[in-house]
Design a protein around this motif. Structure first.
Motif, PDB file in Angstrom:
ATOM      1  N   THR A   1       0.830  -1.208   0.000  1.00 41.65           N
ATOM      2  CA  THR A   1       0.000   0.000   0.000  1.00 41.65           C
ATOM      3  C   THR A   1       0.861   1.253   0.000  1.00 41.65           C
ATOM      4  O   THR A   1       0.529   2.241  -0.661  1.00 41.65           O
ATOM      5  CB  THR A   1      -0.928   0.003   1.222  1.00 41.65           C
ATOM      6  N   LEU A   2       1.977   1.218   0.727  1.00 40.29           N
ATOM      7  CA  LEU A   2       2.883   2.364   0.725  1.00 40.29           C
ATOM      8  C   LEU A   2       3.463   2.602  -0.669  1.00 40.29           C
ATOM      9  O   LEU A   2       3.536   3.750  -1.135  1.00 40.29           O
ATOM     10  CB  LEU A   2       4.000   2.141   1.734  1.00 40.29           C
ATOM     11  N   VAL A   3       3.851   1.526  -1.351  1.00 36.25           N
ATOM     12  CA  VAL A   3       4.385   1.655  -2.714  1.00 36.25           C
ATOM     13  C   VAL A   3       3.317   2.192  -3.652  1.00 36.25           C
ATOM     14  O   VAL A   3       3.565   3.117  -4.451  1.00 36.25           O
ATOM     15  CB  VAL A   3       4.919   0.297  -3.205  1.00 36.25           C
ATOM     16  N   VAL A   4       2.108   1.635  -3.583  1.00 31.50           N
ATOM     17  CA  VAL A   4       1.028   2.059  -4.476  1.00 31.50           C
ATOM     18  C   VAL A   4       0.644   3.508  -4.214  1.00 31.50           C
ATOM     19  O   VAL A   4       0.547   4.324  -5.147  1.00 31.50           O
ATOM     20  CB  VAL A   4      -0.187   1.126  -4.304  1.00 31.50           C
TER      21      VAL A   4
ATOM     22  N   VAL B   1       1.292   6.487  -6.906  1.00 29.69           N
ATOM     23  CA  VAL B   1       0.106   7.136  -7.477  1.00 29.69           C
ATOM     24  C   VAL B   1       0.093   8.616  -7.147  1.00 29.69           C
ATOM     25  O   VAL B   1      -0.214   9.457  -8.006  1.00 29.69           O
ATOM     26  CB  VAL B   1      -1.165   6.432  -6.964  1.00 29.69           C
ATOM     27  N   ALA B   2       0.437   8.978  -5.896  1.00 27.72           N
ATOM     28  CA  ALA B   2       0.448  10.397  -5.516  1.00 27.72           C
ATOM     29  C   ALA B   2       1.499  11.168  -6.304  1.00 27.72           C
ATOM     30  O   ALA B   2       1.231  12.274  -6.812  1.00 27.72           O
ATOM     31  CB  ALA B   2       0.698  10.529  -4.014  1.00 27.72           C
TER      32      ALA B   2
ATOM     33  N   MET C   1      -6.480   8.952  -0.730  1.00 29.54           N
ATOM     34  CA  MET C   1      -7.441   8.224  -1.560  1.00 29.54           C
ATOM     35  C   MET C   1      -6.863   6.900  -2.044  1.00 29.54           C
ATOM     36  O   MET C   1      -7.546   5.871  -2.067  1.00 29.54           O
ATOM     37  CB  MET C   1      -7.847   9.097  -2.755  1.00 29.54           C
ATOM     38  N   ALA C   2      -5.589   6.894  -2.452  1.00 28.94           N
ATOM     39  CA  ALA C   2      -4.963   5.650  -2.907  1.00 28.94           C
ATOM     40  C   ALA C   2      -4.793   4.674  -1.756  1.00 28.94           C
ATOM     41  O   ALA C   2      -4.909   3.449  -1.940  1.00 28.94           O
ATOM     42  CB  ALA C   2      -3.612   5.958  -3.559  1.00 28.94           C
TER      43      ALA C   2
ATOM     44  N   SER D   1      -1.058  -3.221 -11.917  1.00 32.23           N
ATOM     45  CA  SER D   1      -2.458  -3.183 -12.335  1.00 32.23           C
ATOM     46  C   SER D   1      -3.269  -2.182 -11.526  1.00 32.23           C
ATOM     47  O   SER D   1      -4.320  -1.704 -11.981  1.00 32.23           O
ATOM     48  CB  SER D   1      -3.080  -4.575 -12.189  1.00 32.23           C
ATOM     49  N   VAL D   2      -2.811  -1.844 -10.328  1.00 32.02           N
ATOM     50  CA  VAL D   2      -3.487  -0.846  -9.492  1.00 32.02           C
ATOM     51  C   VAL D   2      -2.867   0.533  -9.680  1.00 32.02           C
ATOM     52  O   VAL D   2      -3.559   1.553  -9.593  1.00 32.02           O
ATOM     53  CB  VAL D   2      -3.415  -1.274  -8.007  1.00 32.02           C
ATOM     54  N   ILE D   3      -1.576   0.570  -9.986  1.00 33.76           N
ATOM     55  CA  ILE D   3      -0.873   1.857 -10.074  1.00 33.76           C
ATOM     56  C   ILE D   3      -1.172   2.580 -11.383  1.00 33.76           C
ATOM     57  O   ILE D   3      -1.575   3.745 -11.390  1.00 33.76           O
ATOM     58  CB  ILE D   3       0.640   1.641  -9.899  1.00 33.76           C
ATOM     59  N   LEU D   4      -0.977   1.905 -12.499  1.00 33.98           N
ATOM     60  CA  LEU D   4      -1.039   2.572 -13.804  1.00 33.98           C
ATOM     61  C   LEU D   4      -2.408   3.179 -14.128  1.00 33.98           C
ATOM     62  O   LEU D   4      -2.466   4.294 -14.659  1.00 33.98           O
ATOM     63  CB  LEU D   4      -0.608   1.606 -14.905  1.00 33.98           C
TER      64      LEU D   4
END
Length: 299
Positions: free
Chosen positions: A97-100, A104-105, A228-229, A164-167
């Motif tokens: 979650t920290l990476v994502v 994303v931010a 939000m992410a 798949s969640v980041i892009l």
């Protein structure tokens, strides 16, 4: 020999009023009792869900089912935290979650600043039509894009992978519109023209002119996007699995399974997932609030 006395003229009414206004502006104003009472009520109301989560995490499932519910801490907090950490694979989930959230931010802030600057200060064909198209995407429910997005992810063999969640969330219409509105007011057009006269390239203008001017708005957008992410559940639960590369929200779904879900363990897992956000706000809260206030003054 007569002496001449010079009388000082009284200050003009306008000057006197201006002086009193300056003195009043320099004084620190204090709220009354009603103001403090309202602030206390709102503070208690805001902290109550977090406090109740900690209280429920320190009890057992039997005590939570009783009436009235407990209103003080019990002795099972660390035991429930250990169970939630082990059963939900929380260490991997927090790292993912920290990476994502960080990626994303950062991507949203970067791309939104570029696009917002283009819509705010550059001239090109169909600019208004493209801006309306970007804003129009905010009106499309995200549920409509789930099936084609999942088909695309499956063809790329990205299922249960963090990309798949980041892009799909690296840039959004809200960030573009937010940065565009801010840069229209905070960034003078003359400053950009002066930089071009001095021979600065577009990338140099972005680095030395646009980014410093947009720093407060970038901080606010980054904070909002990170939260939000971090709390996103809808798309990660489709693209990721609990036993593969889960995020915090996906990992917490494993705690609610069973014939009788253990609510105290679920609350302990929710507390583990919330603590990093609280720590980040405590550490960077001053910078975040300073960025918001600076952006308000510039706007």
């Amino acid at each position: 020999m007569s002496t001449v006395t010079v009388r000082k003229r009284p200050p003009a009414p306008a000057a006197a009023k201006a002086g009193r206004g300056v003195r009043r502006a320099g004084k620190q104003r204090h709220g009354g009792r009603i103001t403090y009472a309202i602030l206390i009520v709102f503070t208690v109301g805001s902290l109550f869900p977090l406090v109740w989560t900690a209280i429920a995490a320190s009890r057992n499932n039997t005590r939570l089912a009783q009436t009235p519910p407990p209103f003080w801490f019990g002795g099972n907090l660390f035991k429930n935290l250990e169970i939630a950490w082990t059963d939900a694979n929380m260490g991997v989930a927090l790292l993912n979650t920290l990476v994502v959230a960080t990626t994303v931010a950062a991507g949203t802030v970067l791309f939104s600043t570029f696009a917002g600057f283009a819509f705010a200060k550059l001239r090109f064909r169909f600019k208004n039509a493209l801006l309306l198209l970007v804003i129009g995407t905010m009106m499309v429910p995200p549920q409509l894009s789930v099936v084609p997005l999942y088909m695309m992810v499956a063809k790329l063999s990205w299922t249960d992978q963090l990309q798949s969640v980041i892009l799909p969330t690296l840039v959004g219409a809200f960030g573009v519109f937010f940065m565009r509105q801010y840069l229209m007011e905070a960034l003078p057009t003359e400053l950009i023209e002066a930089a071009r006269v001095d021979g600065a390239s577009s990338l140099r203008i972005m680095w030395h002119v646009v980014f410093p001017a947009a720093r407060p708005a970038m901080a606010v957008l980054g904070m909002l996007t990170f939260v939000m992410a971090w709390n996103d559940f809808f798309w990660p639960i489709i693209a990721l699995t609990q036993n593969g590369n889960p995020t915090v929200q996906v990992a917490l779904t494993g705690l609610g399974r069973g014939y009788i879900p253990d609510q105290s363990v679920i609350m302990a897992g929710a507390l583990l997932g919330t603590l990093p956000l609280l720590i980040a706000f405590v550490v960077f809260g001053k910078q975040i609030v300073g960025g918001i206030m600076q952006g308000a003054v510039k706007g």
